[in-house]
Design a protein around this motif. Structure first.
Motif, short mmCIF file in Angstrom:
data_model
loop_
_atom_site.label_atom_id
_atom_site.label_comp_id
_atom_site.label_asym_id
_atom_site.label_seq_id
_atom_site.Cartn_x
_atom_site.Cartn_y
_atom_site.Cartn_z
N THR A 50 20.24 -6.94 66.33
CA THR A 50 20.41 -7.37 64.80
C THR A 50 21.24 -6.25 63.70
OG1 THR A 50 18.59 -5.44 64.69
CG2 THR A 50 18.15 -7.19 64.74
N LEU A 64 13.65 -7.20 65.62
CA LEU A 64 14.52 -5.74 65.06
C LEU A 64 15.03 -6.30 63.01
CD1 LEU A 64 16.00 -2.94 67.87
CD2 LEU A 64 13.63 -3.22 67.15
N LYS A 65 14.58 -5.00 62.28
CA LYS A 65 15.08 -5.78 61.27
C LYS A 65 15.96 -5.09 60.66
CE LYS A 65 10.60 -5.74 59.30
NZ LYS A 65 8.63 -5.03 58.71
N THR A 66 17.09 -5.71 59.63
CA THR A 66 18.02 -5.46 59.65
C THR A 66 18.09 -3.71 58.95
OG1 THR A 66 18.44 -7.05 57.59
CG2 THR A 66 19.45 -7.92 59.49
N ILE A 67 19.09 -2.97 58.38
CA ILE A 67 19.01 -1.50 57.76
C ILE A 67 18.47 -2.02 56.54
CG2 ILE A 67 20.11 -0.05 57.18
CD1 ILE A 67 21.99 0.04 59.11
N GLU A 69 17.04 -4.32 55.63
CA GLU A 69 15.49 -4.97 55.23
C GLU A 69 14.48 -4.31 55.26
OE1 GLU A 69 15.09 -7.73 58.47
OE2 GLU A 69 15.64 -9.36 57.51
N GLN A 70 14.93 -2.74 56.15
CA GLN A 70 14.15 -1.85 56.87
C GLN A 70 14.27 -1.14 55.59
OE1 GLN A 70 15.95 0.53 60.24
NE2 GLN A 70 14.99 -1.01 61.52
N LYS A 71 15.03 -1.41 54.27
CA LYS A 71 14.89 -0.07 52.98
C LYS A 71 14.51 -0.37 52.32
CE LYS A 71 19.74 2.27 53.02
NZ LYS A 71 20.79 2.15 52.41
N GLU A 73 11.89 -2.56 52.82
CA GLU A 73 10.15 -2.74 53.60
C GLU A 73 9.56 -0.84 53.31
OE1 GLU A 73 6.74 -3.88 54.74
OE2 GLU A 73 8.68 -4.88 54.73
N GLU A 74 10.54 -0.27 53.22
CA GLU A 74 10.03 0.99 53.03
C GLU A 74 9.88 1.71 51.91
OE1 GLU A 74 13.54 3.67 53.96
OE2 GLU A 74 12.71 3.35 56.41
N GLN A 77 7.06 -0.10 50.69
CA GLN A 77 5.44 0.73 50.67
C GLN A 77 5.33 1.79 50.06
OE1 GLN A 77 6.35 1.84 55.32
NE2 GLN A 77 6.09 -0.15 56.40
#
Length: 295
Positions: A50, A64-67, A69-71, A73-74, A77
């Motif tokens: 990724t 794994l999620k890309t950066i 996508e992680q941002k 998702e965070e 949340q």
């Protein structure tokens, strides 16, 4: 079909064709056609990932999620947490408000009960204090009246003594109820006495009747009016010798003038008798007072 195989050559051809087809089918089952699934790709194989950088020897089972996508998702949340926290806070706040309201209600009831009890106690104390003040004022008035009377008597006595010692033979002032000049009374009398008309009192032990008990002291009544006669007083005496009740003017009295009855009652109440623990709690007897105008 039979017409098609009516010759020898046709029959041989059919048999040969059947044999060839059978062989082909058998070869398909046992040998088969070789092929790649998925088909073979040409070029250089590159590992799945990724990002352009990485570390470690274990390939993750899930991609794994890309950066970015992680941002995302965070952020989601955090939004969910921010959304759920107010609900929890609201729920906890409502429970806290209910608990506080219940506690405040119980405390307010307890406080009100204490205030009511204190108010009742204060009211009783105030009434008792008012009663004590009333009694104290009455005592002060009585003491002031007594002092005034004593002062007046001393003044009269001083005037009498000064008049006797005066060389001119004239006394200063006077006292009496005849509206005539002079100091009414008897030269052998008591200057502190209020009577002008002779003496009054019991005629001896026979005038005090209380069974086998004798009087310890026998005060004489004051003689303040122009009346004479016998006053019989019915008395009730406790075991300690104190007269607790006196009723003047009972059967046997020859004069029931109010001035005689009042003085006879006062003298009877002041009379002290011998104590007797074996006597009734209210022993009944009589006292006879004879009032006479003659000396």
């Amino acid at each position: 079909m039979l017409r098609f195989l009516n010759t020898k050559n046709k029959r041989k051809s059919a048999v040969l064709t059947s044999v060839i087809m059978s062989l082909l089918l058998i070869s398909f089952f046992f040998v088969g056609i070789t092929y790649l699934d998925p088909p073979e790709e040409y070029g250089i194989a590159v590992n799945f990932g990724t990002s352009n950088v990485g570390m470690g020897n274990v390939q993750p089972k899930e991609p794994l999620k890309t950066i970015s996508e992680q941002k995302i998702e965070e952020e989601k949340q955090e939004e969910v947490q921010e959304t759920s926290e107010p609900a929890e806070i609201t729920e906890n706040t409502s429970e806290l408000v209910e608990d506080v309201a219940t506690q405040n209600n119980e405390e307010s009831i307890a406080i009100k009960k204490k205030q009511d009890a204190k108010r009742k106690v204060d009211e009783i104390a105030r009434k008792n204090q008012l009663e004590k003040d009333k009694i104290e004022r009455a005592k002060q008035v009585a003491i002031a009246k007594q002092k005034a009377e004593e002062a007046a008597k001393r003044k009269k006595l001083d005037a009498l003594i000064g008049g006797i010692n005066n060389s001119s033979g004239t006394a200063n002032g006077g006292e009496g109820d005849d509206l005539k000049p002079g100091d009414k009374g008897n030269i052998n009398g008591d200057p502190n006495a209020n009577g002008y008309y002779g003496n009054g009192g019991g005629g001896g032990d026979g005038d005090y009747n209380l069974g086998n008990r004798k009087p310890v002291n026998r005060p004489k009544p004051n003689y303040i009016c122009n009346e004479e006669g016998l006053v019989v007083v019915r008395i009730e005496v406790n075991i300690y010798g104190k007269v607790i009740k006196a009723t003047p003017g009972v059967k046997g009295s020859t004069n029931t003038a109010q001035c005689l009855l009042i003085q006879a009652k006062e003298a009877a109440l002041k009379t002290k008798w011998q104590p007797d623990t074996n006597a009734p709690s209210k022993q009944v007897g009589t006292i006879k007072y004879r009032f006479s105008l003659s000396q």
